[in-house]
Design a protein around this motif. Sequence first.
Motif, PDB file in Angstrom:
ATOM      1  N   LEU A   1     -51.418 -14.722 -74.687  1.00 37.85           N
ATOM      2  CA  LEU A   1     -51.399 -15.602 -73.513  1.00 37.85           C
ATOM      3  C   LEU A   1     -52.572 -15.274 -72.592  1.00 37.85           C
ATOM      4  O   LEU A   1     -53.245 -16.178 -72.079  1.00 37.85           O
ATOM      5  CB  LEU A   1     -50.073 -15.434 -72.767  1.00 37.85           C
ATOM      6  CG  LEU A   1     -49.855 -16.335 -71.543  1.00 37.85           C
ATOM      7  CD1 LEU A   1     -49.905 -17.814 -71.939  1.00 37.85           C
ATOM      8  CD2 LEU A   1     -48.526 -16.021 -70.873  1.00 37.85           C
TER       9      LEU A   1
ATOM     10  N   LYS B   1     -54.564 -18.082 -75.727  1.00 33.78           N
ATOM     11  CA  LYS B   1     -53.997 -18.617 -76.969  1.00 33.78           C
ATOM     12  C   LYS B   1     -52.514 -18.902 -76.747  1.00 33.78           C
ATOM     13  O   LYS B   1     -51.632 -18.224 -77.293  1.00 33.78           O
ATOM     14  CB  LYS B   1     -54.216 -17.625 -78.114  1.00 33.78           C
ATOM     15  CG  LYS B   1     -55.693 -17.345 -78.376  1.00 33.78           C
ATOM     16  CD  LYS B   1     -55.886 -16.308 -79.470  1.00 33.78           C
ATOM     17  CE  LYS B   1     -57.357 -16.021 -79.700  1.00 33.78           C
ATOM     18  NZ  LYS B   1     -57.584 -15.005 -80.752  1.00 33.78           N
ATOM     19  N   LYS B   2     -52.266 -19.911 -75.951  1.00 31.38           N
ATOM     20  CA  LYS B   2     -50.904 -20.186 -75.517  1.00 31.38           C
ATOM     21  C   LYS B   2     -50.002 -20.616 -76.666  1.00 31.38           C
ATOM     22  O   LYS B   2     -48.827 -20.214 -76.730  1.00 31.38           O
ATOM     23  CB  LYS B   2     -50.908 -21.258 -74.431  1.00 31.38           C
ATOM     24  CG  LYS B   2     -49.553 -21.469 -73.772  1.00 31.38           C
ATOM     25  CD  LYS B   2     -49.647 -22.405 -72.583  1.00 31.38           C
ATOM     26  CE  LYS B   2     -48.290 -22.557 -71.898  1.00 31.38           C
ATOM     27  NZ  LYS B   2     -48.360 -23.429 -70.706  1.00 31.38           N
ATOM     28  N   GLU B   3     -50.499 -21.427 -77.585  1.00 33.03           N
ATOM     29  CA  GLU B   3     -49.673 -21.900 -78.708  1.00 33.03           C
ATOM     30  C   GLU B   3     -49.205 -20.723 -79.566  1.00 33.03           C
ATOM     31  O   GLU B   3     -48.054 -20.679 -80.012  1.00 33.03           O
ATOM     32  CB  GLU B   3     -50.447 -22.905 -79.550  1.00 33.03           C
ATOM     33  CG  GLU B   3     -50.626 -24.266 -78.879  1.00 33.03           C
ATOM     34  CD  GLU B   3     -51.261 -25.283 -79.803  1.00 33.03           C
ATOM     35  OE1 GLU B   3     -51.417 -24.984 -81.020  1.00 33.03           O
ATOM     36  OE2 GLU B   3     -51.600 -26.373 -79.320  1.00 33.03           O
TER      37      GLU B   3
ATOM     38  N   ALA C   1     -48.884 -17.658 -78.507  1.00 31.20           N
ATOM     39  CA  ALA C   1     -47.926 -16.917 -77.684  1.00 31.20           C
ATOM     40  C   ALA C   1     -46.547 -17.565 -77.740  1.00 31.20           C
ATOM     41  O   ALA C   1     -45.528 -16.870 -77.822  1.00 31.20           O
ATOM     42  CB  ALA C   1     -48.421 -16.841 -76.247  1.00 31.20           C
TER      43      ALA C   1
ATOM     44  N   LYS D   1     -43.398 -17.286 -67.895  1.00 34.89           N
ATOM     45  CA  LYS D   1     -44.843 -17.428 -67.779  1.00 34.89           C
ATOM     46  C   LYS D   1     -45.365 -18.586 -68.645  1.00 34.89           C
ATOM     47  O   LYS D   1     -46.296 -19.299 -68.259  1.00 34.89           O
ATOM     48  CB  LYS D   1     -45.546 -16.137 -68.241  1.00 34.89           C
ATOM     49  CG  LYS D   1     -45.577 -15.027 -67.227  1.00 34.89           C
ATOM     50  CD  LYS D   1     -46.445 -13.898 -67.750  1.00 34.89           C
ATOM     51  CE  LYS D   1     -46.547 -12.766 -66.728  1.00 34.89           C
ATOM     52  NZ  LYS D   1     -47.402 -11.661 -67.242  1.00 34.89           N
ATOM     53  N   LEU D   2     -44.735 -18.762 -69.776  1.00 35.15           N
ATOM     54  CA  LEU D   2     -45.213 -19.786 -70.725  1.00 35.15           C
ATOM     55  C   LEU D   2     -44.946 -21.212 -70.238  1.00 35.15           C
ATOM     56  O   LEU D   2     -45.628 -22.138 -70.659  1.00 35.15           O
ATOM     57  CB  LEU D   2     -44.564 -19.570 -72.101  1.00 35.15           C
ATOM     58  CG  LEU D   2     -45.053 -18.357 -72.883  1.00 35.15           C
ATOM     59  CD1 LEU D   2     -44.171 -18.098 -74.093  1.00 35.15           C
ATOM     60  CD2 LEU D   2     -46.503 -18.579 -73.338  1.00 35.15           C
TER      61      LEU D   2
END
Length: 392
Positions: free
Chosen positions: A347, A351-353, A355, A389-390
Motif C-alpha cells: 500500500l 500497489k493498492k490492488e 494490498a 486504510k484501504l
Amino acid sequence: RKAVQLNPGDDSQLNDFVYRLITLGRDQDAEAMADEALAGRPQDANVLRNMGIVFSQLRKNRSAAKYFQQAFTIDNNDGIAQRLLDALLAADVEDVTTAQRVLAALGKPKVTGNPGFLLASAKVQMKLGNAREAGQSAIQSLQLLNPAMPNQILSWHSDMRQLIPLVTKHIDFLDDVIKRGTVPQANEWLVYLRNIMAANEPALRETAIKQLGDLAARAQGAEARQFARRGHGAVLFGEKRYQEAADSMRDGLKDFPEDPELLNNYSFLLAKYLDRPADAMPLAEKLEAIFKDAASPQAEILDSIGFVYLSNRQFDKAAGVLRNARNLATSARVALSASIHLAQAQLELGKKEEAIRLTEDAEKLMNETKEEIPDKDEIKADLAALKAKLVK
C-alpha cells in the motif's frame, strides 16, 4: 500404484507415493501399497524402517509400529528399537505389552545405559501405575544426558510432559529433583524448565519471572543461561511488560550477541511496541546477515525483519523480505502476520490492488484456520486497521 509395481526397488518413489496417499486421507491404500512393494524384500530392515518413518512423520503411529516391529525382528539395533518404542507408546497406540517385550529383548544393561530406553521404561511403568519406578527411570535417563546439549535436555522434558501432563504435579516433580540434588549437573536446566512451566500459572508467575531473571544473570552453564535469557524476556513480553522485556533482551544480547531468538524478539519489540524503529534497524540487519546463507530461513524471523524495514519506511526492502516470509510460512499465524505486513508495504508503494488481494487472503485464512493463535485478537486488530486504510 502401477509405477511402484514396475519399479519395486525405487524406495524414494515408494516413500513419496505413500506419503501423498496418507496426506490425502487414504491410509489403508498407503499401507496396502507399502505392503505390496515390501513383500519382495521381507528381510530388508532398512526399507522397513524407512517406511515406518514415513508413517510416523504423519503421526500414523499404529502403522509405523508395524513396520518398525518388522524391522526390529530382523535388526534389533538401538535406532530401530527407539523408533519402535516411540510408536508403541504414542498416545494413539499405547501398546504397553509389546513395549515391555521390546525392552525385555534389549536387556537390562542396554536399557539402563540408554536415556531413550529409560524414558520408554518410565512411560511403561507409569501406564502400569508404578509412579515411583517411572520417576526413578526418568531421573536415571536425565543423569545420562549432557547439559551442554540443549536438544537432549529439551527432548527429555518433552517426554516428561507426556509422562506427567498435569502442570502442578510436573512442577512438584521438578522441584523434588532440584531439592534432592539428584542430578546436580542438570540443576540449572531443571530450574529453567520448572519456571518456564510455572510462568503459565497465574499464582506462580511472579516468582517464576524472578527466578528466571536470577538464573539468566547467574547460571554457570552457558546453555542454560542462554535459554533463561530468552525465556525471561519472552515471559515479560507475554505479560505486555514491554519495557522490562526490552531491558531483559538487551542484557541477554550483551551476554549472547549472536543469539537469533533474542535479536528477533528485541528488534520486533522495539519497532512495534516501543516506537523505536531506528534502534531496531541494526538488530534486524544483524539478524538478516546471520540468516543470509541459510538454506531455509525461518519465516517468523523474516517477518520480524520485514516489519522493522516497514517501520523504518524502507518499503521496497520490506516487501522483498515479507514476500519470502509469506511463502515460507508453515503456520497460519506467521502467514497472517506476514500477509498483513506485506499488504502494508504494498500500500505504501502505491500497489493498492495487491494490498487488497493480500488483505482478502489474510481475512479468508483468519476465518478458516483451526490453528490456535495466542495473539489472534491483536492480529485481528491489525487486519481491521489495514482494511480501514484501504477504503480511504
